[in-house]
Design an enzyme around this catalytic site. Sequence first.
Site, PDB file in Angstrom:
ATOM      1  N   SER A 190       0.849  -1.193   0.000  1.00 37.25           N
ATOM      2  CA  SER A 190       0.000   0.000   0.000  1.00 37.25           C
ATOM      3  C   SER A 190       0.887   1.246   0.000  1.00 37.25           C
ATOM      4  CB  SER A 190      -0.964  -0.020   1.185  1.00 37.25           C
ATOM      5  OG  SER A 190      -1.851   1.069   1.130  1.00 37.25           O
ATOM      6  N   HIS A 191       0.699   2.147   0.954  1.00 40.03           N
ATOM      7  CA  HIS A 191       1.496   3.371   1.018  1.00 40.03           C
ATOM      8  C   HIS A 191       2.544   3.267   2.129  1.00 40.03           C
ATOM      9  CE1 HIS A 191      -1.754   3.643   3.860  1.00 40.03           C
ATOM     10  NE2 HIS A 191      -1.168   4.617   4.493  1.00 40.03           N
ATOM     11  N   ASP A 360       1.114   7.123  -4.432  1.00 40.81           N
ATOM     12  CA  ASP A 360       1.662   6.170  -3.471  1.00 40.81           C
ATOM     13  C   ASP A 360       2.133   4.901  -4.155  1.00 40.81           C
ATOM     14  OD1 ASP A 360      -0.777   4.947  -4.039  1.00 40.81           O
ATOM     15  OD2 ASP A 360      -1.064   4.233  -1.993  1.00 40.81           O
ATOM     16  N   ASP A 362       1.038   1.772  -4.553  1.00 41.05           N
ATOM     17  CA  ASP A 362       0.204   0.958  -5.435  1.00 41.05           C
ATOM     18  C   ASP A 362      -0.708   1.787  -6.332  1.00 41.05           C
ATOM     19  OD1 ASP A 362      -1.395   1.749  -3.297  1.00 41.05           O
ATOM     20  OD2 ASP A 362      -2.602  -0.063  -3.318  1.00 41.05           O
ATOM     21  N   ASP A 364      -3.103   4.145  -5.829  1.00 44.97           N
ATOM     22  CA  ASP A 364      -4.496   4.529  -5.585  1.00 44.97           C
ATOM     23  C   ASP A 364      -4.636   5.844  -4.803  1.00 44.97           C
ATOM     24  OD1 ASP A 364      -3.637   3.543  -3.156  1.00 44.97           O
ATOM     25  OD2 ASP A 364      -5.277   2.124  -2.890  1.00 44.97           O
ATOM     26  N   ARG A 365      -3.554   6.351  -4.230  1.00 50.68           N
ATOM     27  CA  ARG A 365      -3.607   7.612  -3.496  1.00 50.68           C
ATOM     28  C   ARG A 365      -2.851   8.708  -4.248  1.00 50.68           C
ATOM     29  NH1 ARG A 365      -4.419   6.064   2.495  1.00 50.68           N
ATOM     30  NH2 ARG A 365      -4.532   3.800   2.389  1.00 50.68           N
ATOM     31  N   THR A 429     -14.264   4.178   7.437  1.00 45.50           N
ATOM     32  CA  THR A 429     -13.071   4.142   6.599  1.00 45.50           C
ATOM     33  C   THR A 429     -12.966   2.778   5.914  1.00 45.50           C
ATOM     34  OG1 THR A 429     -11.912   5.725   8.002  1.00 45.50           O
ATOM     35  CG2 THR A 429     -10.558   4.305   6.606  1.00 45.50           C
ATOM     36  N   GLU A 448     -11.511  10.093   0.665  1.00 44.52           N
ATOM     37  CA  GLU A 448     -11.057   9.912   2.041  1.00 44.52           C
ATOM     38  C   GLU A 448      -9.992  10.952   2.346  1.00 44.52           C
ATOM     39  OE1 GLU A 448     -11.442   5.079   2.643  1.00 44.52           O
ATOM     40  OE2 GLU A 448      -9.538   5.914   1.946  1.00 44.52           O
ATOM     41  N   SER A 450      -7.326  10.458   3.734  1.00 43.39           N
ATOM     42  CA  SER A 450      -6.011   9.823   3.625  1.00 43.39           C
ATOM     43  C   SER A 450      -5.527   9.788   2.176  1.00 43.39           C
ATOM     44  CB  SER A 450      -6.053   8.414   4.211  1.00 43.39           C
ATOM     45  OG  SER A 450      -7.092   7.655   3.621  1.00 43.39           O
ATOM     46  N   LYS A 461     -10.121   3.486  -5.095  1.00 39.58           N
ATOM     47  CA  LYS A 461      -9.652   4.852  -5.259  1.00 39.58           C
ATOM     48  C   LYS A 461      -8.603   4.855  -6.358  1.00 39.58           C
ATOM     49  CE  LYS A 461      -7.071   4.251  -0.910  1.00 39.58           C
ATOM     50  NZ  LYS A 461      -7.933   3.296  -0.215  1.00 39.58           N
TER      51      LYS A 461
END
Length: 620
Positions: A190-191, A360, A362, A364-365, A429, A448, A450, A461
Amino acid sequence: LLKNKESNNVLNMSFQESPRPSEEDEAFYMQCRAAYLAVFRSSLTNITSKQHLCRVLQQAGRNPSHATLNKYWTATTSKLNFDDFCEILKHEEKTEESELMRVFKKMDVNGDGYITHSELEKALITRGEKMTKEEVNAIFSLADINKDGKLHYAEINHLVIGHNGIMSTPAVSCVIRKIKAVGGIILTASHNPGGPNGDFGIKYNISSGGPAPEGITNKIFEISKGLQEYHICPDLKVDLSKIGKQTFEVDTFKPFTVEIVDSVDDYAEMLRGIFDFAALKELLSGANHINVRLDAMHGVVGPYVKKIVCEELGSPANSAVNCVPQEDFGGHHPDPNLTYAADLVKTMKGGEYDFGAAFDGDGDRNMVLGKHGFFVNPSDSVAVIAANIKSIPYFQKTGVKGLARSMPTSGALDNVAKTLQMDLYETPTGWKFFGNLMDAGKLSLCGEESFGTGSDHIREKDGLWAVLAWLSILATRKQSVEEILKDHWQKFGRNFFTRYDYEEVDSDAANKMMKDLEATMSDASFKGKKFSSGDKTYEVAIADNFAYTDPVDGSVSKNQGLRIIFSDGSRIIFRLSGTGSAGATIRLYIDSYEKDAQKIYQDPQVRTERSNPNLLNCLE
């Protein structure tokens, strides 16, 4: 050569040889014969009833309807022979596996890959050619090999993997939906920091392309507790660098297919259907183009940025940095915020670039910055996209079904929804809650705090989607990021928002603190209390432990975070959370609403530190 007995003359006669059937014709004939002999003893036996015709067609992989059977077996038909059967098969297409899967999925009300006896019985005794319960029991008994009362219709014999093993989380969702896969497995940090000493997680996405809901993950966990053994195939070597299908002979599945795809192409194709690429190309490479700086932070989104933003939309190659994915993200923390994307912030402050963004690990952010490092809070980001949603062609076609935010996210989106009269949902969340609303046709845009923003184009996302959404707004409004934000605050007011993370906290101590805090908030005297700071007074309107009832399936999620909500919409939130692997993380969110035009440009850190000191001291 033939010899005439009477004259002893040898006659030369010419015989024309029949053309040899093609391999395709031979294969078709063999399939016809195999199906026929599965029902009759000989290919010389005639079909003497409509029921026999139905059975033999089903043996050949067809799924004849009443209309189809009546077409070939009319009131005057008394028999059909093998040749007639072959002619019928030429005109009736074989039932594709995808069609069967579609039907099975409709019967699978839980979406877990299984059909129960009751589900099958309901379908077979009430629809089409209705069967008796005895017939259903016979079918189920034959198919339920392990006698667990369920039919597993979705056995996996085809894997699709990204080129070189790389596929962003949004692209996984995109590909699952495009190929109608049963689901997908994502191996990701993830992040969080990656590498041998970093974090690693396994995530399962369902056939909608979204994260598996709790009902499915709970079932997976329960099944895992009863596993006695599992099988591996160490000799199966897949070349991840070679795009195309590779087929293997495996004991359980013959054949077992692994398909390597370029997921960037599928993802880019999807985005072309969402955004006006011509307008974006003009913005990024036209006569009056803006300068952008995009930092992939050595995560998986790098190849997507290079292919779409640089190669297709024409932004210079050097406008995208750190685009080569690395296992340890170059030794950095791939979290797109002001702390970990400090290099991008420093570059943007120089004033050379009009728009900046970071992604990030992967993909998605995202974090969005304006010229001179003007920071766009993620809560504001989704609110601005909502307020300018018609700048994106996709929403011009689909309309806006609703908006949603996670509970800790600021109320900025609420202000837009109220002004524009759009439905708004506040969820716990976790993107899976948004996915449920999307699947029910209730949600178009969500976000979100985040740094996650997305829409119903997929069920995750989507960092690059959010960046292209922002660029679409810039292209439409012909304004800078800072000008757009300031106009937004003037119209809707501003939610000053900040978050404090207390990481790797002792779990027992963290849980005790949350329990004591909830006890303080639950006291009847707490509601209605007033706390002053400067010229502002905050009155407690609601104090609770947030619980969410899903409007789609009625499921209830409790203990999602402690909320103190004031009469003007300002809030303080406490939540235990974290996707990291060490200890507990306590998150403190402060959201202070301001509609005074003279005060909306204050620094959010200074503003929130001054807003609620008395209340925080009281809670301590």
